[in-house]
Structures are given as C-alpha cells and as structure tokens.
Design an enzyme around this catalytic site. Structure first.
Site, PDB file in Angstrom:
ATOM      1  N   ASP A  15      28.111 -34.153  14.653  1.00 23.25           N
ATOM      2  CA  ASP A  15      28.233 -34.987  15.845  1.00 23.25           C
ATOM      3  C   ASP A  15      27.125 -36.032  15.796  1.00 23.25           C
ATOM      4  O   ASP A  15      25.951 -35.686  15.727  1.00 23.25           O
ATOM      5  CB  ASP A  15      28.071 -34.074  17.071  1.00 23.25           C
ATOM      6  CG  ASP A  15      28.488 -34.759  18.350  1.00 23.25           C
ATOM      7  OD1 ASP A  15      28.570 -35.994  18.361  1.00 23.25           O
ATOM      8  OD2 ASP A  15      28.725 -34.041  19.338  1.00 23.25           O
ATOM      9  N   ASP A 110      33.169 -40.045  16.574  1.00 21.63           N
ATOM     10  CA  ASP A 110      31.832 -39.684  16.085  1.00 21.63           C
ATOM     11  C   ASP A 110      31.636 -38.199  15.848  1.00 21.63           C
ATOM     12  O   ASP A 110      30.511 -37.731  15.807  1.00 21.63           O
ATOM     13  CB  ASP A 110      30.764 -40.205  17.057  1.00 21.63           C
ATOM     14  CG  ASP A 110      30.742 -39.409  18.354  1.00 21.63           C
ATOM     15  OD1 ASP A 110      31.751 -38.764  18.665  1.00 21.63           O
ATOM     16  OD2 ASP A 110      29.713 -39.435  19.042  1.00 21.63           O
ATOM     17  N   GLU A 111      32.711 -37.433  15.732  1.00 24.05           N
ATOM     18  CA  GLU A 111      32.498 -36.027  15.418  1.00 24.05           C
ATOM     19  C   GLU A 111      33.647 -35.465  14.599  1.00 24.05           C
ATOM     20  O   GLU A 111      34.767 -35.975  14.624  1.00 24.05           O
ATOM     21  CB  GLU A 111      32.295 -35.186  16.683  1.00 24.05           C
ATOM     22  CG  GLU A 111      33.380 -35.314  17.695  1.00 24.05           C
ATOM     23  CD  GLU A 111      33.164 -34.359  18.874  1.00 24.05           C
ATOM     24  OE1 GLU A 111      32.933 -33.166  18.658  1.00 24.05           O
ATOM     25  OE2 GLU A 111      33.253 -34.824  20.006  1.00 24.05           O
TER      26      GLU A 111
END
Length: 401
Positions: A15, A110-111
């Site tokens: 993350d 974003d993860e």
DNA sequence: TCTGGGGTCCTTAATCTA
DNA sequence: TCTGTAGATTAAGGACCC
C-alpha cells in the site's frame, strides 16, 4: 467457514503511503517539507483526496471537505489531482511487483495483494520478502510503501495498515488471534459509520469483545451476511485467494457543478460529454454494456439512480446519452436544481471466448451432459412443460455471474 | 463540516416467468 | 383456464472503500 485449501500460504499487501501527495512531492522537491493536500482547491466544492503526513498533523484527512482542510491549515500546498500521472506511476508499481511474483491482484490505484507462497526458497523468510518488495518499489519509483504479510488477505491488509507509513509487518498464523484482539472493530472490513453506530450501541469496541458475542445475536442486529463476515474476521478467517486481473464491472463518469443547475440544455450538454467519456473508455477496453445508469444528486444532497437494460449492449455515446436522457425525462425524479449528474454502463456482454472456456472445461461439460440426460429421462416421464422450467434453472446456475 | 469521483457489494422490493 | 407460488431478474438505494 474454513478456507477450501489447507496449504499454508503467505499473502502480501502493499500500500503506497499518501499516494497522490507523495507523487507530487516526489516531482516537486520544493514541497519536500510542506503539508500537501491533493483534491479540490480551496473556495471550490470538493473534498481532500489525499494528504501527506505533514498535512495529517493538522488533522487533515481524506474525504474531509476542502473548506475544513483550509481552516485547519491555510499554509498547506493545495493541488488538483493529475490522474493520468498517478495511473502511469501505478502501472510502474504493478509491473515492479510482477517481477517478484506473477500472482499480483491490484485492488485500487495504490494497493495490491500478492501471493508470496513459495518465495521463501528464493528470498528467505517473509520479513526479507517484505523488505524486497519495499526496496523494489522505492528503487523503481522513489515512493515509500507499507507492506503487510500474513496467512490471508485480511491479515495482510491489517498488517500493512498497522505499520503505516513506510511500515513492514509480518503476522504468523499462530499470532493472528492476538494481533486482532485489541484492535477497534472499526478496523475490520465493512465497518463504516452506520455499522460502527450499531457496534457502539451494543457496547462492542474491540475485536476481542466482538468474539464474545453470540452469532445469533449479531445476526439479529446486522443481518446474516454481515454477522458472518464480522465473526469470521474477528477470528482471522478470510480468503487467501489472490486473483490477478479481476475485470471491472462498470464504467461511470460523474461531475458536480460549482453551482446547482436547473437549465436542461446545460444538463443535456454535460451528460453528452460524460457519455462520450464513458463510451471512449469502454471502447478502449473492448467492453459493451447492456445496462445504462443515470445518477443525479439534487440540492440538499438527495441522490437518485435510474437504470435501464437495453436489448443490444453498447459502447456508443449516442445510445448511452439517449438512454440516460430518457431516464432523466421519465418523470419520476424530483424537479429540483441539480448538484451532480453522472452516467455509467455495466453488465458486459458475455465474451464469446469466456463462454467457450466455461463449457470446454471437462467438469462443466460432464455436468452439462448429465443435465441433458436427466432432462431426457424426465421428458419421457413428465412431458415437456415442466422440463423447460427445470432446464432453465439449471442452466442459470451454471452461468457465471 | 458540508460533503469528489469511481468503483464494489449487499439488501430490499417489484416484476417477470414457468 | 385460472390461480397461487417459487425462483430469477431487475431496479433502486445505501454502505463502504480508496
């Protein structure tokens, strides 16, 4: 509910820290020591999309109205998001992760989850694997990530949250219950404002308190599905499946007006633009949807959706606009100034190759064959009417959702 | 406080269908 | 032919996530 497999797994969750804000900071060294807020600009309608840790020190959080953020820190750097740039960086990160394992499942910009099972032979114990993930992301993009590793998705995710920012945490299977016990119930997946209220009313604050509540009582308060989900989570039971390349299920575009709009010509024009964007995205991904959804938010934040199934799946902006506008004019929506308008498509046409795949699988084919034989036998005994019903139901069961 | 945009999943109710 | 019914599908809204 026990997972279907018994094999020991290591699942990772990576993350990026304050992703949009970190990208901006990376690209503009003069922001290095400043509070950075990405989102709407002060004086406009909107909220915070991302705030770096310097901004968070002022109490600024994601989803906070921008006016409130400005009150808390007028000296911060306020920036509009540059989505195209973040998507590029995101792709670089997923590519980097792909050099470690092919089993990478992006869950947002974003993860991602990674199946790390078996990597120990190459890279050493989980902690070393985690360090390697962080190192590769940093060397590839100059950005810091938090990484969590555990026996399933839930534990990996909570572990990466636990270490933020720039964290690394490994939770071994025999540590899971102790890791979860003191956590606030709000850290569990699916607990938002409403569910939190219910938990508060019941006097449940931590995961260990949640574990002590009889399942039947939870079901009465939260419904069967949610109760089962929270009970499982409290015990650390969760899926360890990492599915690369999960397809998207819908495409939509919406926009909020700076001032509420009454004029139908303006609404129609904006809707045309949104429909064109949706259509372009759909064409780019070779998708055609057979459900068109109109979303409208009126003054006072009163939000409605209307949808229609069309006979022929489409990625044509003219069709999307025509259907959405027809929904708008249908007459069952309030006549009030409009704050937001949006349009989307979903329910993709079944790709031919997928259908072939499904019935090409030996098990599916055998099941289908058995089904046909059953129908034939039953046809002899009962006649045709009942059978069509039975056949249809069976086929529906077989169809992928 | 005054609430973006782009998604997913769930629940519930209405409607369709055999 | 009528009626009641179960199950599937559709539609709408809400909660939640990043």
């Amino acid at each position: 509910m026990t997972p279907p497999h018994t094999k020991k797994r290591w699942i990772g969750h990576a993350d990026l820290d304050a992703f949009y804000a970190s990208v901006e900071q990376r690209d503009c060294p003069e922001y290095r020591d400043q509070a950075v807020v990405v989102g709407a600009l002060p004086g406009h309608r909107g909220v915070v999309a991302a705030a770096n840790y310097q901004a968070r020190a002022f109490g600024i959080r994601s989803a906070m109205p921008i006016a409130e953020a400005y009150r808390r820190c007028p000296d911060a750097v306020y920036l509009r998001p540059e989505m195209a740039k973040y998507i590029r960086v995101s792709q670089e990160i997923f590519q980097t992760l792909g050099t470690l394992t092919p089993v990478v499942e992006p869950v947002s910009i974003d993860e991602a989850y990674l199946d790390l099972t078996g990597l120990e032979r190459l890279l050493g114990p989980p902690k070393d694997i985690g360090r390697e993930i962080k190192r590769r992301i940093f060397e590839g993009t100059g950005l810091r990530a938090s990484v969590g590793i555990g026996p399933n998705r839930l534990i990996a995710k909570l572990a990466s949250e636990h270490g933020k920012p720039d964290g690394l945490m490994v939770v071994h299977p025999d540590e899971v219950l102790d890791f979860l016990a003191p956590m606030p119930v709000a850290t569990l997946r699916g607990v938002g404002r409403q569910t939190q209220k219910i938990f508060s009313r019941l006097g449940i604050e931590t995961v260990s308190q949640l574990r002590a509540i009889p399942l039947q009582y939870l079901e009465e308060q939260l419904g069967k599905k949610a109760a089962a989900s929270f009970r499982d989570q409290a015990l650390g039971i969760a899926s360890a499946e990492v599915v690369p390349g999960r397809g998207r299920k819908s495409i939509s575009k919406e926009t909020t007006f700076e001032e509420d709009v009454r004029n139908q010509d303006i609404l129609h024009d904006v809707l045309r633009g949104l429909a064109a964007e949706v259509a372009a995205t759909a064409r780019g991904e070779n998708l055609s949807g057979s459900v068109v959804t109109l979303k409208i938010r009126f003054v006072g934040f009163e939000t409605h959706t209307r949808q229609r199934t069309i006979p022929v799946p489409t990625h044509d902006e003219r069709v999307i606009l025509r259907e959405a506008w027809a929904l708008f004019l249908r007459g069952d929506l309030p006549r009030k100034p409009v704050r937001l308008i949006g349009v989307g498509i979903s329910a993709w046409q079944q790709a031919e190759s997928q259908q072939v795949d499904l019935f090409d699988q030996p098990r599916e084919r055998a099941r289908d064959q058995r089904l046909l034989e059953t129908i034939d036998r039953a046809a002899d005994r009962f006649g045709k009417g009942i059978l069509q019903l039975g056949y249809k139901r069976k086929i529906n069961e077989n169809e992928p959702r």
